[in-house]
Design a protein around this motif. Structure first.
Motif, mmCIF file in Angstrom:
data_model
loop_
_atom_site.group_PDB
_atom_site.id
_atom_site.type_symbol
_atom_site.label_atom_id
_atom_site.label_comp_id
_atom_site.label_asym_id
_atom_site.label_seq_id
_atom_site.Cartn_x
_atom_site.Cartn_y
_atom_site.Cartn_z
ATOM 1 N N TYR A 61 85.286 196.916 110.114
ATOM 2 C CA TYR A 61 85.476 196.653 111.513
ATOM 3 C C TYR A 61 85.456 198.042 111.828
ATOM 4 C CZ TYR A 61 90.079 196.622 112.677
ATOM 5 O OH TYR A 61 90.943 196.749 112.338
ATOM 6 N N HIS A 79 84.873 199.092 118.976
ATOM 7 C CA HIS A 79 84.613 197.968 119.482
ATOM 8 C C HIS A 79 85.492 196.650 120.200
ATOM 9 C CE1 HIS A 79 80.427 199.171 117.918
ATOM 10 N NE2 HIS A 79 80.679 199.238 116.990
ATOM 11 N N GLN A 80 86.953 197.371 119.647
ATOM 12 C CA GLN A 80 87.888 196.727 120.487
ATOM 13 C C GLN A 80 87.442 195.383 119.917
ATOM 14 O OE1 GLN A 80 88.411 197.811 124.027
ATOM 15 N NE2 GLN A 80 88.541 199.753 124.366
ATOM 16 N N ASP A 81 86.921 195.002 118.528
ATOM 17 C CA ASP A 81 86.766 193.392 118.351
ATOM 18 C C ASP A 81 87.550 193.258 116.761
ATOM 19 O OD1 ASP A 81 86.789 191.117 118.089
ATOM 20 O OD2 ASP A 81 84.411 191.282 117.376
ATOM 21 N N TYR A 85 88.685 199.567 108.045
ATOM 22 C CA TYR A 85 88.190 200.085 109.282
ATOM 23 C C TYR A 85 87.521 202.505 109.759
ATOM 24 C CZ TYR A 85 93.465 201.300 110.759
ATOM 25 O OH TYR A 85 94.894 201.537 111.295
ATOM 26 N N GLY A 105 83.239 203.289 114.103
ATOM 27 C CA GLY A 105 82.296 202.683 114.344
ATOM 28 C C GLY A 105 81.826 201.410 113.724
ATOM 29 N N ARG A 158 79.892 201.343 111.196
ATOM 30 C CA ARG A 158 78.637 201.047 110.102
ATOM 31 C C ARG A 158 78.586 202.269 109.171
ATOM 32 N NH1 ARG A 158 73.634 200.124 113.140
ATOM 33 N NH2 ARG A 158 73.175 202.049 112.200
ATOM 34 N N HIS A 216 80.851 194.865 112.235
ATOM 35 C CA HIS A 216 80.205 195.601 113.329
ATOM 36 C C HIS A 216 78.745 196.002 112.744
ATOM 37 C CE1 HIS A 216 84.290 194.933 115.048
ATOM 38 N NE2 HIS A 216 83.752 193.983 115.963
ATOM 39 N N LEU A 247 75.839 197.007 115.103
ATOM 40 C CA LEU A 247 75.617 197.085 116.638
ATOM 41 C C LEU A 247 75.077 198.718 116.232
ATOM 42 C CD1 LEU A 247 79.409 196.025 117.344
ATOM 43 C CD2 LEU A 247 76.662 194.567 118.085
ATOM 44 N N VAL A 261 77.851 204.146 118.011
ATOM 45 C CA VAL A 261 78.734 204.413 118.782
ATOM 46 C C VAL A 261 78.699 205.976 119.084
ATOM 47 C CG1 VAL A 261 80.454 204.555 119.737
ATOM 48 C CG2 VAL A 261 79.781 202.663 118.765
#
Length: 215
Positions: free
Chosen positions: A91, A95-97, A173, A176, A178, A205, A208, A211
């Motif tokens: 992740y 994205h704060q998720d 993590y 971004g 990706r 993520h 998405l 970023v």
């Protein structure tokens, strides 16, 4: 996100205890043998030479056996891994998720260069993710990337040894979500799978947009 605390070196006693708890006669015998050697090295005067080990002191022997417990544990990886279920999630922190639940973590926010920052490949990287071979190869070619993956596999298997029968969750993590995290999650999963572990990998993520400040 708070930085991951540095791991405290595990004592010889604790490593032996983990080995003894594994439901395997072979591992139990090895743990007993290591324990016997450690006892032989516990002399009232640690600097006194031991009759059966010319030139070695009790402290020398205890240190040698302690170091070899780690080596033996690593040799036992093929026995541990086939009984291990690994659940990996990548992740992006921007994205704060984050994924829910407790897990081992692998922080790549500063460990490796973000591929879109390289002007030579920026356009390709922006249009691609760690699911694409070009990104995967680029990230794994970054100095230290493979070593990070290999060390993470040992962490995963150590967790599996300490908590037999329970799945091991790993959250990987970057900023971004990706490129770096996806690529390393894939690599760790592949290495665990090659050792015989059951592996699932989820990329939270990867779909998405990039970023722009994901450095």
């Amino acid at each position: 996100m708070a930085p991951e605390p540095s791991a405290t070196p595990e004592s010889c006693d604790r490593r032996l205890l983990r080995l003894e708890r594994i439901d395997s006669p072979l591992i139990a015998q090895l743990a007993a043998a290591i324990g016997h050697l450690r006892t032989a090295g516990e002399h009232t005067d640690p600097e006194q030479n031991l009759a059966h080990y010319p030139g070695r002191t009790g402290r020398d022997l205890t240190s040698w056996v302690g170091g070899n417990v780690q080596m033996i544990a690593e040799l036992l990886v093929p026995l541990i891994a086939p009984h291990t279920r690994v659940e990996i999630t990548s992740y992006g922190v921007l994205h704060q998720d984050p994924p829910p639940g407790d897990a081992l973590t692998l922080d790549l926010t500063t460990a490796l260069r973000n591929p879109p920052e390289d002007p030579a490949v920026r356009e390709v990287m922006i249009a691609s993710t760690g699911l694409d071979q070009v990104v995967y190869d680029y990230v794994l070619a970054t100095p230290g990337a493979v070593e990070i993956a290999e060390r993470t596999v040992l962490r995963v298997l150590a967790q599996a040894t300490a908590l037999p029968g329970q799945p091991v969750a790993l959250h990987v993590y970057c900023r971004g979500g990706r490129h770096r995290s996806v690529s390393l999650a894939r690599k760790v999963g592949e290495l665990c799978q090659a050792l015989g572990a059951s592996v699932s990998v989820t990329h939270r993520h990867v779909h998405l947009p990039v970023v722009e400040n994901a450095r």
